[in-house]
Scaffold this motif. Structure first.
Motif, PDB file in Angstrom:
ATOM      1  N   VAL A  91      21.749  20.732   5.141  1.00 13.03           N
ATOM      2  CA  VAL A  91      21.230  22.073   4.904  1.00 13.03           C
ATOM      3  C   VAL A  91      20.931  22.206   3.418  1.00 13.03           C
ATOM      4  N   CYS A  92      20.189  23.219   3.057  1.00 14.17           N
ATOM      5  CA  CYS A  92      19.840  23.456   1.666  1.00 14.17           C
ATOM      6  C   CYS A  92      21.099  23.769   0.861  1.00 14.17           C
ATOM      7  N   GLY A  93      21.220  23.153  -0.307  1.00  8.39           N
ATOM      8  CA  GLY A  93      22.374  23.396  -1.160  1.00  8.39           C
ATOM      9  C   GLY A  93      22.311  24.730  -1.869  1.00  8.39           C
ATOM     10  N   LYS A  94      21.139  25.321  -1.884  1.00  9.64           N
ATOM     11  CA  LYS A  94      20.955  26.586  -2.590  1.00  9.64           C
ATOM     12  C   LYS A  94      21.188  27.784  -1.674  1.00  9.64           C
ATOM     13  N   CYS A  95      20.557  27.756  -0.453  1.00 12.38           N
ATOM     14  CA  CYS A  95      20.650  28.935   0.425  1.00 12.38           C
ATOM     15  C   CYS A  95      21.174  28.592   1.810  1.00 12.38           C
ATOM     16  N   ARG A  96      21.500  27.339   2.064  1.00 11.31           N
ATOM     17  CA  ARG A  96      22.004  26.852   3.349  1.00 11.31           C
ATOM     18  C   ARG A  96      20.972  26.961   4.475  1.00 11.31           C
ATOM     19  N   GLY A  97      19.683  26.975   4.111  1.00 11.32           N
ATOM     20  CA  GLY A  97      18.602  27.032   5.098  1.00 11.32           C
ATOM     21  C   GLY A  97      18.311  25.671   5.701  1.00 11.32           C
ATOM     22  N   LYS A 118      14.290   7.506   4.140  1.00 10.45           N
ATOM     23  CA  LYS A 118      14.091   8.504   5.181  1.00 10.45           C
ATOM     24  C   LYS A 118      15.454   8.991   5.658  1.00 10.45           C
ATOM     25  N   THR A 119      15.619  10.296   5.713  1.00  8.60           N
ATOM     26  CA  THR A 119      16.884  10.880   6.158  1.00  8.60           C
ATOM     27  C   THR A 119      16.625  11.858   7.290  1.00  8.60           C
ATOM     28  N   ASP A 120      17.632  12.111   8.083  1.00 11.77           N
ATOM     29  CA  ASP A 120      17.534  13.050   9.198  1.00 11.77           C
ATOM     30  C   ASP A 120      17.814  14.454   8.672  1.00 11.77           C
ATOM     31  N   PRO A 121      16.823  15.333   8.654  1.00  8.94           N
ATOM     32  CA  PRO A 121      17.030  16.672   8.086  1.00  8.94           C
ATOM     33  C   PRO A 121      17.987  17.532   8.901  1.00  8.94           C
ATOM     34  N   LEU A 167      12.528  16.364   1.243  1.00  5.80           N
ATOM     35  CA  LEU A 167      13.114  17.381   2.102  1.00  5.80           C
ATOM     36  C   LEU A 167      12.799  18.733   1.479  1.00  5.80           C
ATOM     37  N   VAL A 168      12.299  19.657   2.291  1.00  4.27           N
ATOM     38  CA  VAL A 168      11.929  20.982   1.794  1.00  4.27           C
ATOM     39  C   VAL A 168      12.647  22.032   2.619  1.00  4.27           C
ATOM     40  N   CYS A 169      13.250  22.989   1.933  1.00  4.83           N
ATOM     41  CA  CYS A 169      13.952  24.076   2.603  1.00  4.83           C
ATOM     42  C   CYS A 169      12.926  25.057   3.166  1.00  4.83           C
ATOM     43  N   GLY A 170      13.112  25.445   4.423  1.00  5.23           N
ATOM     44  CA  GLY A 170      12.207  26.395   5.064  1.00  5.23           C
ATOM     45  C   GLY A 170      12.403  27.809   4.576  1.00  5.23           C
ATOM     46  N   SER A 171      13.562  28.126   3.995  1.00  5.55           N
ATOM     47  CA  SER A 171      13.838  29.497   3.547  1.00  5.55           C
ATOM     48  C   SER A 171      13.438  29.740   2.101  1.00  5.55           C
ATOM     49  N   CYS A 172      13.953  28.927   1.195  1.00  9.15           N
ATOM     50  CA  CYS A 172      13.725  29.185  -0.230  1.00  9.15           C
ATOM     51  C   CYS A 172      12.706  28.239  -0.864  1.00  9.15           C
ATOM     52  N   GLY A 173      12.316  27.172  -0.167  1.00 10.37           N
ATOM     53  CA  GLY A 173      11.317  26.246  -0.699  1.00 10.37           C
ATOM     54  C   GLY A 173      11.870  25.186  -1.636  1.00 10.37           C
ATOM     55  N   MET A 174      13.170  25.096  -1.780  1.00  9.90           N
ATOM     56  CA  MET A 174      13.791  24.080  -2.637  1.00  9.90           C
ATOM     57  C   MET A 174      13.411  22.683  -2.132  1.00  9.90           C
TER      58      MET A 174
END
Length: 156
Positions: A138-144, A131-134, A117-124
């Protein structure tokens, strides 16, 4: 080693290391693979992995027995008998028991991560084995928003 010999060995370790008698049953269990031993709170019995004894010998199994006896004696004294409790950690250190048992060789293999899983905002990045449903996360770092990527695995 037979179950009767194990019983005497556990009773001896209990008296020598803890100064208290072990009054219940100790036995080998051939099905234990991922753990070296078990303590049963309802019956106060202890099971020890036969495979750990066969693989690592008496020195390692003695540490496992001391670990299970820590659960046993603290539970009967109504003190903190769980792994996270300070009483358990202190007593385990005093008697020289092992916190974790050695893993059996070749019995368990770690699967490589198959998804990411890759965050679209910060790249985390969050590696995942399943397999998980994205959309559910949300991102734990920036909520993206997250995107799912499948990794190439050789042989599949």
């Amino acid at each position: 080693m037979t179950n009767e010999e194990l019983q005497q060995w556990v009773e001896q370790i209990s008296l020598n290391s803890f100064g208290r008698p072990f009054l219940h049953r100790a036995s080998f269990n051939t099905r234990l693979r991922s753990t070296g031993g078990r303590y049963f709170m309802k019956t106060h019995h202890i099971e020890i992995s036969q495979m750990h004894y066969d693989t690592f010998g008496t020195e390692e199994v003695e540490k496992i027995i001391k670990h299970e006896l820590c659960h046993y004696h603290l539970h009967l004294q109504r003190k903190g008998y769980k792994h996270r409790d300070a009483d358990f950690k202190r007593l385990l250190q005093e008697v020289g028991g092992s916190r974790f048992c050695q893993p059996l060789p070749g019995k368990r293999r770690e699967e490589p991560y198959r998804y990411r899983l890759v965050c679209g905002s910060c790249g985390m990045e969050y590696p995942r084995k399943r397999k998980t449903d994205p959309r559910k996360y949300v991102c734990g770092k920036c909520r993206g928003k997250l995107r799912l990527f499948a990794l190439n695995i050789e042989g599949k």
